[in-house]
Scaffold this active site. Structure first.
Site, PDB file in Angstrom:
ATOM      1  N   GLY A  92      -4.121   2.170  -2.770  1.00  0.00           N
ATOM      2  CA  GLY A  92      -4.794   1.407  -1.714  1.00  0.00           C
ATOM      3  C   GLY A  92      -5.564   0.280  -2.364  1.00  0.00           C
ATOM      4  O   GLY A  92      -5.012  -0.771  -2.695  1.00  0.00           O
ATOM      5  N   GLU A 104      -6.376  -5.660   4.060  1.00  0.00           N
ATOM      6  CA  GLU A 104      -6.175  -6.788   3.119  1.00  0.00           C
ATOM      7  C   GLU A 104      -7.242  -6.768   2.025  1.00  0.00           C
ATOM      8  O   GLU A 104      -7.623  -7.808   1.493  1.00  0.00           O
ATOM      9  CB  GLU A 104      -6.186  -8.154   3.823  1.00  0.00           C
ATOM     10  CG  GLU A 104      -5.374  -8.272   5.082  1.00  0.00           C
ATOM     11  CD  GLU A 104      -3.891  -8.118   4.885  1.00  0.00           C
ATOM     12  OE1 GLU A 104      -3.479  -7.726   3.790  1.00  0.00           O
ATOM     13  OE2 GLU A 104      -3.149  -8.361   5.834  1.00  0.00           O
ATOM     14  N   ASN A 137      -1.317   6.647  -2.666  1.00  0.00           N
ATOM     15  CA  ASN A 137      -2.240   6.642  -3.815  1.00  0.00           C
ATOM     16  C   ASN A 137      -2.443   5.256  -4.417  1.00  0.00           C
ATOM     17  O   ASN A 137      -2.916   5.125  -5.542  1.00  0.00           O
ATOM     18  CB  ASN A 137      -1.743   7.615  -4.889  1.00  0.00           C
ATOM     19  CG  ASN A 137      -1.854   9.049  -4.416  1.00  0.00           C
ATOM     20  OD1 ASN A 137      -2.885   9.447  -3.890  1.00  0.00           O
ATOM     21  ND2 ASN A 137      -0.770   9.798  -4.528  1.00  0.00           N
ATOM     22  N   ARG A 148     -26.665 -11.590  34.088  1.00  0.00           N
ATOM     23  CA  ARG A 148     -27.337 -10.294  34.229  1.00  0.00           C
ATOM     24  C   ARG A 148     -28.839 -10.500  34.480  1.00  0.00           C
ATOM     25  O   ARG A 148     -29.549 -11.048  33.631  1.00  0.00           O
ATOM     26  CB  ARG A 148     -27.127  -9.478  32.949  1.00  0.00           C
ATOM     27  CG  ARG A 148     -27.867  -8.176  32.891  1.00  0.00           C
ATOM     28  CD  ARG A 148     -27.270  -7.158  33.817  1.00  0.00           C
ATOM     29  NE  ARG A 148     -27.862  -5.840  33.611  1.00  0.00           N
ATOM     30  CZ  ARG A 148     -27.804  -4.869  34.501  1.00  0.00           C
ATOM     31  NH1 ARG A 148     -27.194  -5.063  35.660  1.00  0.00           N
ATOM     32  NH2 ARG A 148     -28.349  -3.693  34.242  1.00  0.00           N
ATOM     33  N   THR A 166       0.809  -1.222   0.000  1.00  0.00           N
ATOM     34  CA  THR A 166       0.000   0.000   0.000  1.00  0.00           C
ATOM     35  C   THR A 166       0.846   1.277   0.000  1.00  0.00           C
ATOM     36  O   THR A 166       1.877   1.351   0.661  1.00  0.00           O
ATOM     37  CB  THR A 166      -0.926  -0.006   1.235  1.00  0.00           C
ATOM     38  OG1 THR A 166      -1.723  -1.179   1.178  1.00  0.00           O
ATOM     39  CG2 THR A 166      -1.830   1.207   1.281  1.00  0.00           C
TER      40      THR A 166
HETATM   41  N1  COS Z   1      -3.829 -14.237  -8.239  1.00  0.00           N
HETATM   42  C1  COS Z   1      -2.985 -14.266  -9.296  1.00  0.00           C
HETATM   43  N2  COS Z   1      -2.974 -13.320 -10.249  1.00  0.00           N
HETATM   44  C2  COS Z   1      -3.852 -12.320 -10.126  1.00  0.00           C
HETATM   45  C3  COS Z   1      -4.757 -12.227  -9.050  1.00  0.00           C
HETATM   46  C4  COS Z   1      -4.729 -13.246  -8.091  1.00  0.00           C
HETATM   47  N3  COS Z   1      -5.549 -13.235  -7.039  1.00  0.00           N
HETATM   48  N4  COS Z   1      -5.513 -11.109  -9.202  1.00  0.00           N
HETATM   49  C5  COS Z   1      -5.103 -10.520 -10.339  1.00  0.00           C
HETATM   50  N5  COS Z   1      -4.105 -11.244 -10.876  1.00  0.00           N
HETATM   51  C6  COS Z   1      -3.398 -10.985 -12.149  1.00  0.00           C
HETATM   52  C7  COS Z   1      -4.377 -10.976 -13.300  1.00  0.00           C
HETATM   53  O1  COS Z   1      -4.590 -12.287 -13.780  1.00  0.00           O
HETATM   54  C8  COS Z   1      -3.655 -10.094 -14.290  1.00  0.00           C
HETATM   55  O2  COS Z   1      -2.670 -10.866 -14.939  1.00  0.00           O
HETATM   56  P1  COS Z   1      -2.440 -10.726 -16.532  1.00  0.00           P
HETATM   57  O3  COS Z   1      -2.075  -9.282 -16.738  1.00  0.00           O
HETATM   58  O4  COS Z   1      -1.327 -11.675 -16.815  1.00  0.00           O
HETATM   59  O5  COS Z   1      -3.739 -11.085 -17.168  1.00  0.00           O
HETATM   60  C9  COS Z   1      -2.929  -9.085 -13.416  1.00  0.00           C
HETATM   61  O6  COS Z   1      -2.815  -9.690 -12.120  1.00  0.00           O
HETATM   62  C10 COS Z   1      -3.678  -7.777 -13.278  1.00  0.00           C
HETATM   63  O7  COS Z   1      -4.940  -8.087 -12.736  1.00  0.00           O
HETATM   64  P2  COS Z   1      -6.201  -7.132 -12.855  1.00  0.00           P
HETATM   65  O8  COS Z   1      -6.312  -6.636 -14.257  1.00  0.00           O
HETATM   66  O9  COS Z   1      -7.363  -7.854 -12.275  1.00  0.00           O
HETATM   67  O10 COS Z   1      -5.744  -5.918 -11.931  1.00  0.00           O
HETATM   68  P3  COS Z   1      -6.564  -4.683 -11.425  1.00  0.00           P
HETATM   69  O11 COS Z   1      -5.670  -3.509 -11.452  1.00  0.00           O
HETATM   70  O12 COS Z   1      -7.893  -4.603 -12.097  1.00  0.00           O
HETATM   71  O13 COS Z   1      -6.762  -4.967  -9.855  1.00  0.00           O
HETATM   72  C11 COS Z   1      -7.689  -5.841  -7.845  1.00  0.00           C
HETATM   73  C12 COS Z   1      -7.251  -6.064  -9.309  1.00  0.00           C
HETATM   74  C13 COS Z   1      -8.744  -4.788  -7.677  1.00  0.00           C
HETATM   75  C14 COS Z   1      -8.239  -7.198  -7.464  1.00  0.00           C
HETATM   76  C15 COS Z   1      -6.440  -5.511  -7.011  1.00  0.00           C
HETATM   77  O14 COS Z   1      -5.993  -4.213  -7.288  1.00  0.00           O
HETATM   78  C16 COS Z   1      -6.680  -5.633  -5.519  1.00  0.00           C
HETATM   79  O15 COS Z   1      -6.711  -6.739  -4.952  1.00  0.00           O
HETATM   80  N6  COS Z   1      -6.805  -4.498  -4.827  1.00  0.00           N
HETATM   81  C17 COS Z   1      -6.885  -4.505  -3.360  1.00  0.00           C
HETATM   82  C18 COS Z   1      -5.536  -4.373  -2.812  1.00  0.00           C
HETATM   83  C19 COS Z   1      -5.511  -4.714  -1.358  1.00  0.00           C
HETATM   84  O16 COS Z   1      -6.022  -5.739  -0.925  1.00  0.00           O
HETATM   85  N7  COS Z   1      -4.876  -3.862  -0.582  1.00  0.00           N
HETATM   86  C20 COS Z   1      -4.643  -4.139   0.767  1.00  0.00           C
HETATM   87  C21 COS Z   1      -3.191  -4.071   0.802  1.00  0.00           C
HETATM   88  S1  COS Z   1      -2.264  -4.942   1.770  1.00  0.00           S
HETATM   89  S2  COS Z   1      -2.591  -4.222   3.544  1.00  0.00           S
END
Ligand code: COS
Length: 382
Positions: free
Chosen positions: A130, A364, A128, A269, A125
């Protein structure tokens, strides 16, 4: 379908329950009030072996997998959410190194993160980036002369970031390539150019020390690249899938803990001349709390089973986290309601559990992000 635990799993659950009652519960309020990382709790977890759950024995871990993590984290969360979260989130780093590390990386870092008692952290994270994890701006530029990567950027909201000895961090090695230009690195505390910034003052989970991490020309040896260049986003997403099961476990634990306290309180209680547990309104609350928590448990166990079986589990991890965290808020809210005015007072643990439970809907991945992950999978027939 067999829902029974193996002998080893049952023993682990019992050990975790005793540990939570003897070591975590007595200091839970203090950890919350002091806003300081529970150093002693974590050291004791390492001494018993909890910090190596899911890590192969040859690297200092105690084996097991996602279900073992769920059992331990659930028991811990019944008594102290901060400590449960510290374990659950610590485990992300050793699991990522075990899954993607080279033999040298595993031998160098896993024993330290398991028996060695060093805390791990996972730093994705940024201010910009998150929910939009692909928005990471931290860069890692390879310097061929020294065979190092030079990291620049700022991470925020990193659980245990101020205390961690070994961190898995994500940076862009090729910013033009976006998600395919992100790489993962193992960074150690004390590497020149890496400093800890602000430690957040939070609503709950106070002792988990959520920190800002600053990288200013931080030189990381090339041998600390985790996985291949450009594979960082996938490593992060897969690590988060596992971590979300951990949050599911935290959610079950805090809910079960709140139910236990509610039943005890409702039996003791007396109002209108009888224990409030004899009032149907309270009974219905308890029935809803218990039923929804049991359902959450089934979903978390199913996601853990899929992960342990090597089957795809992204959708189920998101479902168990979404459902479990909403249930944790629902249950702690009703538990506080059952306790009435006493529940609102800091003399009872309910108000702390209510505050702690809220974060499960946010960290997460927020509930809204999980709905994105789930709906994409369902619509695409996965
Ligand atoms: N496992 C393996 N690969 C994954 C995956 C997963 N769970 N999720 C996505 N990918 C891969 C996709 O297959 C894609 O691969 P290709 O480019 O080879 O096709 C690539 O990663 C990009 O995926 P996607 O297009 O789905 O990415 P997005 O930017 O649309 O984002 C989300 C996907 C919204 C799911 C992601 O940004 C997310 O999980 N956000 C939340 C983050 C989070 O949990 N933050 C807390 C932080 S830690 S405290």
């Amino acid at each position: 379908m067999d829902f029974s635990l193996t002998r080893e799993q049952a023993m682990l659950k019992k050990l975790a329950k005793q540990f939570a009652e003897n070591e975590l519960e007595p200091v839970a309020a203090e950890v919350d009030e002091a806003h300081v990382f529970p150093v002693d709790n974590f050291a004791k977890m390492a001494a018993v072996g909890f910090t190596g759950i899911g890590v192969p024995k040859e690297y200092g871990g105690c084996g097991g997998g996602a279900l073992e993590k769920v059992l331990a984290v659930t028991e811990f969360a019944k008594k102290c959410m901060t400590s449960a979260a510290c374990l659950s989130i610590h485990l992300i780093a050793p699991h990522a190194i075990a899954d993607y590390g080279t033999e040298e990386q595993k031998q160098k870092y896993l024993p330290r993160l398991t028996k060695g008692g060093e805390l791990g952290a996972f730093a994705l994270t940024e201010p910009n980036a998150g929910s939009d994890a692909a928005g990471v701006k931290t860069t890692a530029v390879y310097d061929a002369e020294t065979n190092e990567y030079i990291l620049n950027g700022t991470k925020c909201f990193i659980t245990g970031g101020s205390r961690a000895g070994i961190l898995v961090i994500f940076a862009l090695t090729d910013p033009k390539m976006k998600t395919k230009g992100m790489s993962a690195f193992i960074v150690e505390k004390g590497m020149p150019g890496f400093t800890v910034g602000k430690i957040e003052n939070k609503m709950g989970l106070s002792g988990s020390e959520t920190a800002e991490l600053i990288f200013e020309d931080c030189r990381v040896p090339a041998e600390n690249l985790l996985g291949k260049e450009g594979k960082g986003f996938k490593i992060a997403m897969q690590a988060l899938d596992g971590a979300r099961i951990g949050v599911g476990a935290q959610s079950i634990g805090v809910a079960e803990g709140a139910i236990e306290l509610s039943v005890k309180y409702a039996n003791e209680r007396v109002q209108f001349g009888k224990p409030i547990s004899s009032l149907q309104g309270i009974q219905w609350y308890i029935a809803d709390m218990a039923t929804k928590t049991e359902a959450s448990k089934a979903l978390v166990s199913y996601a853990a089973y899929l992960q342990d079986s090597g089957k795809p589990f992204t959708k189920e991890a998101a479902m168990c986290k979404l459902n479990g965290s909403e249930n944790a808020r629902f249950v702690t809210n009703l538990a506080l309601q059952i306790h009435g005015g006493y529940g609102y007072m800091k003399d009872y643990p309910l108000e702390r559990m209510y505050r702690d439970a809220k974060i499960t809907e946010i960290y997460e991945g927020t509930s809204e992000i999980h709905k994105v992950v789930i709906s994409r999978a369902v619509i695409n027939g996965k």
